[in-house]
Design a protein around this motif. Structure first.
Motif, short mmCIF file in Angstrom:
data_model
loop_
_atom_site.label_atom_id
_atom_site.label_comp_id
_atom_site.label_asym_id
_atom_site.label_seq_id
_atom_site.Cartn_x
_atom_site.Cartn_y
_atom_site.Cartn_z
N PRO A 114 60.29 14.78 56.88
CA PRO A 114 58.85 14.69 57.07
C PRO A 114 58.44 15.14 58.49
CG PRO A 114 59.76 12.59 56.36
CD PRO A 114 60.88 13.52 56.56
N ASN A 115 57.34 15.78 58.53
CA ASN A 115 56.81 16.20 59.83
C ASN A 115 55.42 15.59 60.03
OD1 ASN A 115 55.08 17.72 58.27
ND2 ASN A 115 56.21 19.62 58.55
N ALA A 116 54.81 15.90 61.15
CA ALA A 116 53.50 15.31 61.46
C ALA A 116 52.44 15.70 60.44
CB ALA A 116 53.08 15.73 62.87
N GLU A 117 52.47 16.94 59.96
CA GLU A 117 51.47 17.38 58.98
C GLU A 117 51.59 16.63 57.66
OE1 GLU A 117 51.96 21.56 58.69
OE2 GLU A 117 51.16 21.96 60.68
N SER A 118 52.82 16.43 57.18
CA SER A 118 52.99 15.70 55.92
C SER A 118 52.61 14.23 56.08
CB SER A 118 54.41 15.83 55.39
OG SER A 118 55.33 15.23 56.29
N CYS A 119 52.89 13.68 57.24
CA CYS A 119 52.49 12.29 57.51
C CYS A 119 50.97 12.18 57.52
CB CYS A 119 53.08 11.85 58.85
SG CYS A 119 52.67 10.15 59.27
N LEU A 120 50.30 13.12 58.12
CA LEU A 120 48.85 13.11 58.16
C LEU A 120 48.25 13.25 56.76
CD1 LEU A 120 46.33 12.96 59.87
CD2 LEU A 120 46.50 15.44 60.22
N ARG A 121 48.84 14.11 55.92
CA ARG A 121 48.36 14.25 54.54
C ARG A 121 48.51 12.94 53.78
NH1 ARG A 121 50.83 19.37 54.81
NH2 ARG A 121 52.68 18.57 53.78
N LEU A 122 49.62 12.26 53.98
CA LEU A 122 49.86 10.99 53.31
C LEU A 122 48.84 9.93 53.77
CD1 LEU A 122 51.50 9.13 51.48
CD2 LEU A 122 53.05 8.75 53.41
N VAL A 123 48.61 9.86 55.06
CA VAL A 123 47.65 8.89 55.59
C VAL A 123 46.25 9.19 55.06
CG1 VAL A 123 46.51 8.09 57.70
CG2 VAL A 123 48.99 8.32 57.62
N ARG A 124 45.88 10.45 55.02
CA ARG A 124 44.56 10.81 54.49
C ARG A 124 44.44 10.44 53.02
NH1 ARG A 124 44.02 16.81 57.15
NH2 ARG A 124 43.29 16.14 59.19
N ALA A 125 45.46 10.71 52.23
CA ALA A 125 45.42 10.38 50.81
C ALA A 125 45.29 8.88 50.61
CB ALA A 125 46.68 10.91 50.12
N LEU A 126 46.03 8.10 51.38
CA LEU A 126 45.94 6.65 51.25
C LEU A 126 44.57 6.13 51.69
CD1 LEU A 126 49.48 5.64 52.53
CD2 LEU A 126 48.62 5.54 50.19
N THR A 127 44.02 6.75 52.72
CA THR A 127 42.69 6.34 53.19
C THR A 127 41.62 6.63 52.15
OG1 THR A 127 43.39 6.78 55.46
CG2 THR A 127 41.03 6.63 55.05
N VAL A 128 41.68 7.79 51.54
CA VAL A 128 40.72 8.14 50.49
C VAL A 128 40.86 7.18 49.31
CG1 VAL A 128 40.15 9.89 48.77
CG2 VAL A 128 40.48 10.55 51.15
N GLU A 129 42.08 6.87 48.94
CA GLU A 129 42.31 5.95 47.82
C GLU A 129 41.73 4.57 48.12
OE1 GLU A 129 46.15 3.91 45.72
OE2 GLU A 129 46.31 6.00 46.31
N ARG A 130 41.95 4.06 49.32
CA ARG A 130 41.41 2.75 49.69
C ARG A 130 39.89 2.78 49.74
NH1 ARG A 130 43.20 -0.80 47.89
NH2 ARG A 130 41.76 -2.02 49.09
N HIS A 131 39.32 3.87 50.24
CA HIS A 131 37.87 3.98 50.31
C HIS A 131 37.26 3.96 48.90
CE1 HIS A 131 33.95 5.10 51.79
NE2 HIS A 131 33.90 6.10 50.96
#
Length: 45
Positions: free
Chosen positions: A1-18
């Motif tokens: 995993p790199n920083a970009e994939s980590c950021l995509r994961l965090v964004r996806a989780l944030t959208v899901e929670r929202h």
């Protein structure tokens, strides 16, 4: 995993929670309003 994939994961989780928060915090349940209108029409008939 790199920083970009980590950021995509965090964004996806944030959208899901929202989206879950929006569903859980509805201020007006339209289903209850529909049932109330149906009952009012039955009583008026």
């Amino acid at each position: 995993p790199n920083a970009e994939s980590c950021l995509r994961l965090v964004r996806a989780l944030t959208v899901e929670r929202h989206e879950a928060w929006l569903e859980d915090h509805r201020y007006l349940n339209m289903d209850l309003l529909k049932e109330h209108k149906k009952e009012a029409l039955r009583q008026a008939a």
